[in-house]
Design a protein around this motif. Structure first.
Motif: not given
Ligand code: MN
Ligand code: BES
Ligand code: MN
Length: 453
Positions: A87, A91, A120, A155, A428
């Motif tokens: 992805h 966030q 992430d 997310e 995050h």
């Molecule tokens: Mn995440």
């Protein structure tokens, strides 16, 4: 002519610069203000897929953020087809003031790339793009058919990808899915994740009197929504950390003796864990170890709670309403929809007199367990071994990637969770980072995985 691994080794700076370009785009999927940036990130990823030589690269429009596709299907029908998922959304970076350098200005400090999305999932997702490039650009035959699917809504629960999978089954048909969006067990300790928890997320609003009241004039005579909310929250778990919602554990697959033995063998240091978090002691469901509690057992937490006066000083007020965001992490075979119904019913049962409650559901996801006998895992473990020089561990993790359950259900495909991040990467959180060393080893591990297939 160089081998894929040599190709990667020689281009570290170039790959880092390309990743930085993606990290500079604030593709925050949760915030409508960033819609244009989310689209820009999708276009950037598509540009990369074209640049490395993939076919059929497209940016698919959805009701939400776009999905990026691309493929390379020239290995022949006797070779496996791998769907690579990742992805490009991130966030929100809040709280901004806690970042040492701005979240969308990637910076290297102490061998780590600091930026929102570094670990992430932009950095991890990028390892596979570069691994495939290392075959296509070094003129090495790619021993597998490859399809990429990179989404922009992970997310926020992948609302567009779920229906997209269902209506593009043929196009996404594959023998396995490869994902790098999890963490390794510890620094320099590669691991293959074979379990992810699911998620059920609600918001509760407790309403009482028609307006905020003077707490001296009315206090003691009227139910206080904030007190009532706390009362309900207290009743959700007992002092042993056992969740009290009737039926909550009915579908929980118990941990087998064999699995508990495997948990106990993992190199986990409870004291180091406590030290790192600055806590006196760990807490959780009685009878289970920390590792079991955070990945093999369900949990329930308040994510946010508010109501009444939050400003400076003391205001004597009895609030007219109070709210909380509450979530549960689920394990096989719990079903998020069913857990929502059980939770909603329980909240209405334990609601104290004098207030009303309203419960709404946010996005959730199903838990997953990967079959440890799946043949693809052997190649993944060997690739880790060859690059990290250490045997890969097998471990379950507590986080969620909701779409993985859909890969199994809709595409009938097993997912290999080959994470290169670390739990200490602060995903995050402020100062998210990704170790440059793991970015490099991630690209090499991915390339090695394809070599071994
Ligand atoms: Mn995440
Ligand atoms: N990459 C994470 C999930 C993750 C993190 C798995 C660490 C294992 C170890 C993913 O981007 C994520 O944050 N998922 C969300 C779920 C989603 C519905 C918002 C999560 O787990 O909270
Ligand atoms: Mn992720």
């Amino acid at each position: 002519m160089s081998t894929p691994l040599e190709y990667i080794q020689a281009r570290q700076d170039e790959f880092k610069e390309q990743l930085f370009q993606l990290l500079r785009i604030p593709s925050i999927s949760a915030d409508a203000k960033y819609k244009k940036d989310v689209h820009r990130a999708a276009e950037f990823v598509a540009g990369q897929l074209k640049h490395i030589g993939l076919d059929n690269v497209s940016v698919e429009k959805t009701d939400g953020h776009p999905i990026v596709l691309g493929d390379h299907l020239h290995a022949g029908p006797d070779k496996p087809t791998i769907l690579i998922y990742g992805h490009y959304d991130v966030q929100p970076p809040d709280p901004l003031e806690k970042w040492e350098t701005p979240p969308f200005e990637p910076t290297v400090r102490d061998g780590k790339i600091y930026a929102r999305g570094a670990s992430d999932d932009k950095g991890q997702m990028f390892t596979h793009i570069k691994a495939i490039e290392s075959f296509l650009k070094s003129g090495t035959e790619l021993p597998a058919n490859i399809k990429f699917i990179i989404e922009g809504e992970e997310e926020i629960g992948s609302p567009s990808l779920v229906p997209f999978l269902a209506s593009n089954k043929e196009r996404l048909k594959c023998d396995m899915v490869l994902v790098s969006d999890t963490a390794m067990f510890a620094k320099d300790t590669p691991s293959i994740t074979y379990g992810l928890r699911g998620l059920m997320y609600i918001e509760v609003e407790v309403t009482g009197p028609n307006r905020d009241l003077h707490s001296g004039v009315y206090g003691g005579g009227v139910q206080n929504p904030a007190n009532a909310l706390c009362e309900m929250i207290v009743k959700m778990k007992d002092e042993n950390g056992v969740i009290q919602i009737p039926g909550f554990y009915d579908r929980v697959r118990p941990l087998s003796e064999l699995e508990r033995e495997a948990y106990a063998k993992l190199p986990f240091d409870q004291d180091a864990y406590n030290r790192e978090l600055k806590i006196e002691e760990a807490f959780g469901e009685k009878g289970y170890s920390t590792l079991e509690r955070v990945s093999g057992r369900p949990s329930l937490d308040v994510n946010g709670i508010w109501g009444g006066y939050l400003g400076e000083g003391a205001k004597t007020v009895l609030p007219s309403r109070a709210n909380a965001k509450i979530s549960a992490r689920l394990v096989p075979d719990q079903d998020p929809k069913e857990i929502f119904r059980l939770m909603e019913k329980y909240l209405h049962e334990i609601k104290p007199p004098g207030v009303e409650i309203q419960v709404t559901e946010h996005h959730g996801g199903h838990p997953v367990l990967v079959d440890l006998a799946f043949y693809g895992l052997k190649a993944a473990a060997k690739a880790f071994k060859d690059v990290y020089g250490k045997e890969a561990l097998f471990a379950r993790e507590g986080g969620s990637i909701p779409i993985v359950a859909d890969f199994a259900k809709t595409l009938n495909a097993t997912t290999i969770l080959m994470g290169f991040g670390l739990n200490s990467d602060s995903i995050h959180s402020p100062n998210e980072h990704f170790h440059l060393k793991d970015f490099e080893r991630g690209m090499k591990t991915s390339a090695r995985f394809f070599e071994l297939l």
